[in-house]
Every structure is written in C-alpha cells, then in structure tokens.
Design a protein around this motif. Structure first.
Motif, PDB file in Angstrom:
ATOM      1  N   ASP A 131       0.834  -1.212   0.000  1.00 18.12           N
ATOM      2  CA  ASP A 131       0.000   0.000   0.000  1.00 18.12           C
ATOM      3  C   ASP A 131       0.867   1.261   0.000  1.00 18.12           C
ATOM      4  N   GLN A 132       1.945   1.271   0.774  1.00 16.76           N
ATOM      5  CA  GLN A 132       2.844   2.433   0.802  1.00 16.76           C
ATOM      6  C   GLN A 132       3.487   2.646  -0.561  1.00 16.76           C
ATOM      7  N   ALA A 133       3.916   1.571  -1.200  1.00 20.30           N
ATOM      8  CA  ALA A 133       4.529   1.689  -2.523  1.00 20.30           C
ATOM      9  C   ALA A 133       3.517   2.213  -3.536  1.00 20.30           C
ATOM     10  N   ARG A 134       2.295   1.734  -3.448  1.00 22.57           N
ATOM     11  CA  ARG A 134       1.261   2.204  -4.364  1.00 22.57           C
ATOM     12  C   ARG A 134       1.002   3.697  -4.155  1.00 22.57           C
ATOM     13  N   MET A 135       0.952   4.143  -2.895  1.00 22.18           N
ATOM     14  CA  MET A 135       0.727   5.562  -2.619  1.00 22.18           C
ATOM     15  C   MET A 135       1.871   6.418  -3.147  1.00 22.18           C
ATOM     16  N   LYS A 136       3.107   5.947  -2.990  1.00 20.28           N
ATOM     17  CA  LYS A 136       4.251   6.703  -3.510  1.00 20.28           C
ATOM     18  C   LYS A 136       4.185   6.800  -5.021  1.00 20.28           C
ATOM     19  N   LEU A 137       3.851   5.695  -5.673  1.00 21.32           N
ATOM     20  CA  LEU A 137       3.733   5.729  -7.136  1.00 21.32           C
ATOM     21  C   LEU A 137       2.618   6.666  -7.579  1.00 21.32           C
ATOM     22  N   ASP A 138       1.495   6.660  -6.871  1.00 21.76           N
ATOM     23  CA  ASP A 138       0.391   7.563  -7.207  1.00 21.76           C
ATOM     24  C   ASP A 138       0.820   9.020  -7.073  1.00 21.76           C
ATOM     25  N   SER A 139       1.496   9.348  -5.983  1.00 22.64           N
ATOM     26  CA  SER A 139       1.903  10.739  -5.767  1.00 22.64           C
ATOM     27  C   SER A 139       2.925  11.174  -6.820  1.00 22.64           C
ATOM     28  N   LYS A 140       3.873  10.305  -7.160  1.00 22.24           N
ATOM     29  CA  LYS A 140       4.856  10.652  -8.193  1.00 22.24           C
ATOM     30  C   LYS A 140       4.182  10.791  -9.557  1.00 22.24           C
ATOM     31  N   ALA A 141       3.214   9.931  -9.833  1.00 25.05           N
ATOM     32  CA  ALA A 141       2.497  10.035 -11.109  1.00 25.05           C
ATOM     33  C   ALA A 141       1.729  11.344 -11.182  1.00 25.05           C
ATOM     34  N   ARG A 142       1.110  11.758 -10.089  1.00 33.40           N
ATOM     35  CA  ARG A 142       0.388  13.042 -10.069  1.00 33.40           C
ATOM     36  C   ARG A 142       1.358  14.202 -10.270  1.00 33.40           C
ATOM     37  N   GLU A 143       2.521  14.140  -9.606  1.00 36.84           N
ATOM     38  CA  GLU A 143       3.524  15.194  -9.775  1.00 36.84           C
ATOM     39  C   GLU A 143       3.973  15.293 -11.224  1.00 36.84           C
ATOM     40  N   MET A 144       4.243  14.149 -11.830  1.00 38.97           N
ATOM     41  CA  MET A 144       4.686  14.151 -13.217  1.00 38.97           C
ATOM     42  C   MET A 144       3.585  14.673 -14.143  1.00 38.97           C
ATOM     43  N   LYS A 145       2.340  14.332 -13.852  1.00 36.38           N
ATOM     44  CA  LYS A 145       1.214  14.812 -14.657  1.00 36.38           C
ATOM     45  C   LYS A 145       1.098  16.335 -14.540  1.00 36.38           C
ATOM     46  N   ASP A 146       1.216  16.828 -13.294  1.00 34.21           N
ATOM     47  CA  ASP A 146       1.130  18.286 -13.090  1.00 34.21           C
ATOM     48  C   ASP A 146       2.275  19.002 -13.804  1.00 34.21           C
ATOM     49  N   LYS A 147       3.478  18.452 -13.729  1.00 32.69           N
ATOM     50  CA  LYS A 147       4.613  19.077 -14.414  1.00 32.69           C
ATOM     51  C   LYS A 147       4.405  19.062 -15.919  1.00 32.69           C
ATOM     52  N   ALA A 148       3.883  17.957 -16.443  1.00 36.00           N
ATOM     53  CA  ALA A 148       3.643  17.881 -17.886  1.00 36.00           C
ATOM     54  C   ALA A 148       2.574  18.883 -18.310  1.00 36.00           C
ATOM     55  N   GLU A 149       1.536  19.071 -17.490  1.00 32.94           N
ATOM     56  CA  GLU A 149       0.490  20.050 -17.807  1.00 32.94           C
ATOM     57  C   GLU A 149       1.050  21.458 -17.753  1.00 32.94           C
ATOM     58  N   GLN A 150       1.937  21.730 -16.777  1.00 37.11           N
ATOM     59  CA  GLN A 150       2.541  23.059 -16.685  1.00 37.11           C
ATOM     60  C   GLN A 150       3.426  23.344 -17.914  1.00 37.11           C
ATOM     61  N   LEU A 151       4.191  22.341 -18.296  1.00 40.07           N
ATOM     62  CA  LEU A 151       5.052  22.534 -19.466  1.00 40.07           C
ATOM     63  C   LEU A 151       4.225  22.695 -20.739  1.00 40.07           C
ATOM     64  N   ALA A 152       3.136  21.955 -20.822  1.00 34.46           N
ATOM     65  CA  ALA A 152       2.291  22.053 -22.021  1.00 34.46           C
ATOM     66  C   ALA A 152       1.595  23.399 -22.079  1.00 34.46           C
ATOM     67  N   SER A 153       1.217  23.937 -20.909  1.00 33.73           N
ATOM     68  CA  SER A 153       0.517  25.234 -20.925  1.00 33.73           C
ATOM     69  C   SER A 153       1.465  26.392 -21.175  1.00 33.73           C
ATOM     70  N   THR A 154       2.740  26.284 -20.840  1.00 35.17           N
ATOM     71  CA  THR A 154       3.685  27.362 -21.076  1.00 35.17           C
ATOM     72  C   THR A 154       4.146  27.398 -22.531  1.00 35.17           C
ATOM     73  N   HIS A 155       4.039  26.316 -23.247  1.00 37.08           N
ATOM     74  CA  HIS A 155       4.489  26.307 -24.644  1.00 37.08           C
ATOM     75  C   HIS A 155       3.358  26.417 -25.567  1.00 37.08           C
TER      76      HIS A 155
END
Length: 128
Positions: A104-128
C-alpha cells in the motif's frame, strides 16, 4: 568434612564396559571391512558392463536427471503460484496478509509521483 571425589566404579564394571566397547567396535570394524570388500568386488564385476553399456547409460542418466529437475522445478513453480494466488486472495478480501502495508505504501508513492509528473507535464504544455 566430606570431600566430593568422583567415586571409583568397581573393577568388574570397568571390565564389562571395556569388553562391551571392544566387542561393539570390533564388530563394526569387521562390518566396515566387509562392506569395503563387497564394494570393491561389485565395482570390479560391474566395470566391464558399465564400459560396454556407457553409450546408452550416460545419455539415459542425463535424461533422467533432466526429467527429475524439470519435475522438481514444475512442482516448485506450482507451489509458488498457489502461494501467490493465496496471498492475492487474502489481500483482495481484506484479510491483510504479510507485506500488505508495504504494498500500500509503494502504491501511494507511485500515485503521488504520477500526479507530480502529470502536473509538471500540464505546466510545461501550458507554457508552450
């Protein structure tokens, strides 16, 4: 004042113990010698047969060993599969098998990292 010295056994007990030990040891030594002699005789008699049949026996022995290894591996993999399926069943039904917290801890860490990566990708997509 009585001092505690090991008490001496009577002489007859020591003689009986020694005689028994010598008899048992001697008989085992004779059996060992007979076994060695029998092994040498059997090997001497079997060597010509082994040399004659070795083109058949060696591949047969290799085949038998490979078959036994295959069956052992198959049984081991089957036992591992049953144990994994049992663990998954317990996890899915909520019985909390060993290691469920770590999963469960590993799944939560993967979820949080996936959300971070998604947010970063959305930020990069909106700036370009």
């Amino acid at each position: 004042m009585a001092e505690n010295y090991p008490q001496q056994e009577p002489r007859s007990h020591q003689v009986v113990k020694t005689t028994t030990a010598v008899t048992a040891g001697g008989s085992l030594l004779v059996l060992s010698g007979l076994t060695l002699a029998g092994t040498v005789v059997a090997l001497t008699l079997a060597t010509p047969l082994l040399v004659i049949f070795s083109p058949v026996l060696v591949p047969a022995a290799i085949t038998v060993c490979l078959l036994m290894a295959g069956f052992a591996a198959s049984g081991g993999f089957g036992a591992a599969a049953v144990s994994v399926l049992t663990w998954i069943y317990r996890y899915v039904t909520g019985k909390h098998p060993p290691g469920a917290d770590q999963l469960d801890q590993a799944r939560m860490k993967l979820d949080s990292k996936a959300r971070e990566m998604k947010d970063k990708a959305e930020q990069l997509a909106s700036t370009h």
